[in-house]
Design a protein around this motif. Structure first.
Motif, mmCIF file in Angstrom:
data_model
loop_
_atom_site.group_PDB
_atom_site.id
_atom_site.type_symbol
_atom_site.label_atom_id
_atom_site.label_comp_id
_atom_site.label_asym_id
_atom_site.label_seq_id
_atom_site.Cartn_x
_atom_site.Cartn_y
_atom_site.Cartn_z
ATOM 1 N N ILE A 85 -7.833 -39.712 9.625
ATOM 2 C CA ILE A 85 -7.751 -38.786 10.754
ATOM 3 C C ILE A 85 -9.157 -38.456 11.223
ATOM 4 N N LEU A 86 -10.063 -38.255 10.279
ATOM 5 C CA LEU A 86 -11.463 -38.009 10.613
ATOM 6 C C LEU A 86 -12.314 -39.030 9.878
ATOM 7 N N PRO A 87 -13.235 -39.674 10.553
ATOM 8 C CA PRO A 87 -14.108 -40.615 9.859
ATOM 9 C C PRO A 87 -15.075 -39.874 8.945
ATOM 10 N N ASN A 88 -15.747 -40.630 8.068
ATOM 11 C CA ASN A 88 -16.671 -40.007 7.121
ATOM 12 C C ASN A 88 -17.853 -39.334 7.795
ATOM 13 N N SER A 89 -18.287 -39.836 8.927
ATOM 14 C CA SER A 89 -19.393 -39.198 9.621
ATOM 15 C C SER A 89 -18.975 -38.918 11.049
ATOM 16 N N MET A 90 -19.258 -37.736 11.486
ATOM 17 C CA MET A 90 -18.914 -37.312 12.838
ATOM 18 C C MET A 90 -20.204 -36.959 13.570
ATOM 19 N N PRO A 91 -20.301 -37.309 14.834
ATOM 20 C CA PRO A 91 -21.474 -36.873 15.582
ATOM 21 C C PRO A 91 -21.443 -35.359 15.731
ATOM 22 N N LYS A 92 -22.600 -34.772 15.680
ATOM 23 C CA LYS A 92 -22.683 -33.324 15.843
ATOM 24 C C LYS A 92 -22.462 -32.969 17.312
ATOM 25 N N PRO A 93 -21.757 -31.857 17.565
ATOM 26 C CA PRO A 93 -21.556 -31.447 18.951
ATOM 27 C C PRO A 93 -22.869 -30.967 19.546
ATOM 28 N N SER A 94 -22.957 -31.037 20.858
ATOM 29 C CA SER A 94 -24.168 -30.540 21.506
ATOM 30 C C SER A 94 -24.253 -29.040 21.313
ATOM 31 N N SER A 95 -25.451 -28.493 21.448
ATOM 32 C CA SER A 95 -25.622 -27.063 21.227
ATOM 33 C C SER A 95 -24.849 -26.235 22.244
ATOM 34 N N SER A 96 -24.510 -26.838 23.374
ATOM 35 C CA SER A 96 -23.747 -26.097 24.378
ATOM 36 C C SER A 96 -22.255 -26.060 24.044
ATOM 37 N N CYS A 97 -21.829 -26.876 23.076
ATOM 38 C CA CYS A 97 -20.422 -26.927 22.684
ATOM 39 C C CYS A 97 -20.157 -25.859 21.630
ATOM 40 N N LEU A 98 -19.220 -25.001 21.880
ATOM 41 C CA LEU A 98 -18.850 -24.001 20.898
ATOM 42 C C LEU A 98 -18.050 -24.653 19.784
ATOM 43 N N MET A 99 -18.212 -24.164 18.567
ATOM 44 C CA MET A 99 -17.511 -24.735 17.416
ATOM 45 C C MET A 99 -16.006 -24.724 17.642
ATOM 46 N N GLN A 100 -15.484 -23.671 18.242
ATOM 47 C CA GLN A 100 -14.040 -23.598 18.462
ATOM 48 C C GLN A 100 -13.582 -24.703 19.424
ATOM 49 N N GLU A 101 -14.363 -24.966 20.467
ATOM 50 C CA GLU A 101 -14.019 -26.036 21.403
ATOM 51 C C GLU A 101 -14.043 -27.385 20.690
ATOM 52 N N PHE A 102 -15.056 -27.605 19.861
ATOM 53 C CA PHE A 102 -15.173 -28.843 19.101
ATOM 54 C C PHE A 102 -13.979 -29.004 18.165
ATOM 55 N N PHE A 103 -13.648 -27.946 17.457
ATOM 56 C CA PHE A 103 -12.529 -27.953 16.533
ATOM 57 C C PHE A 103 -11.225 -28.289 17.252
ATOM 58 N N PHE A 104 -10.943 -27.631 18.364
ATOM 59 C CA PHE A 104 -9.694 -27.889 19.073
ATOM 60 C C PHE A 104 -9.658 -29.299 19.656
ATOM 61 N N ALA A 105 -10.811 -29.828 20.056
ATOM 62 C CA ALA A 105 -10.848 -31.209 20.545
ATOM 63 C C ALA A 105 -10.492 -32.168 19.410
ATOM 64 N N LEU A 106 -10.997 -31.912 18.202
ATOM 65 C CA LEU A 106 -10.669 -32.747 17.050
ATOM 66 C C LEU A 106 -9.182 -32.682 16.721
ATOM 67 N N VAL A 107 -8.639 -31.482 16.745
ATOM 68 C CA VAL A 107 -7.223 -31.321 16.429
ATOM 69 C C VAL A 107 -6.358 -32.010 17.478
ATOM 70 N N ARG A 108 -6.712 -31.855 18.757
ATOM 71 C CA ARG A 108 -5.938 -32.520 19.818
ATOM 72 C C ARG A 108 -5.948 -34.026 19.618
ATOM 73 N N ARG A 109 -7.110 -34.587 19.303
ATOM 74 C CA ARG A 109 -7.199 -36.030 19.074
ATOM 75 C C ARG A 109 -6.374 -36.447 17.872
#
Length: 117
Positions: A85-109
């Protein structure tokens, strides 16, 4: 910010303990790869860090939304055999991306069954 009507810390922690088999804070800390003081700090803040939810998703396919709300499927399964579901390494989100937005994008995918690259 988490909506307190949607999120109950104590119930979420009970769900985490039930699916991981962890009985103590020390067991949970070891399972998550964090110090026991991190577990205590989360309890004081009444917040579960997004990183823990991602670890649960990656290690056991546990649905982060189910952990937070108790609703939906307990586990997320990839649509293809032997696809993480998640690969061993994930690119870090940009500093403008909020952690919650990143998290929900991962869950949606993950819920869409798409391989994350």
């Amino acid at each position: 910010m988490m909506d307190n009507n949607f999120f109950d810390y104590s119930l979420a922690m009970e769900r985490i303990k039930s699916v991981t088999g962890c009985k103590t804070q020390q067991d949970l800390a070891k399972f998550l790869g964090v110090s026991q003081s991190c577990i205590s700090d989360a309890k004081k803040r009444m917040a579960i860090p997004a990183e823990w939810l991602l670890k649960l998703l990656k290690k056991q396919g546990i649905n982060p939304d189910w952990v937070r709300s108790g609703m939906g499927a307990q586990y997320l399964h990839p649509s293809e055999d032997n696809v993480n579901i998640l690969p061993n390494s994930m690119p870090k989100p940009s500093s403008s991306c909020l952690m919650q937005e990143f998290f929900f994008a991962l869950v949606r995918r993950a819920m869409d069954g798409k391989k994350l690259t």
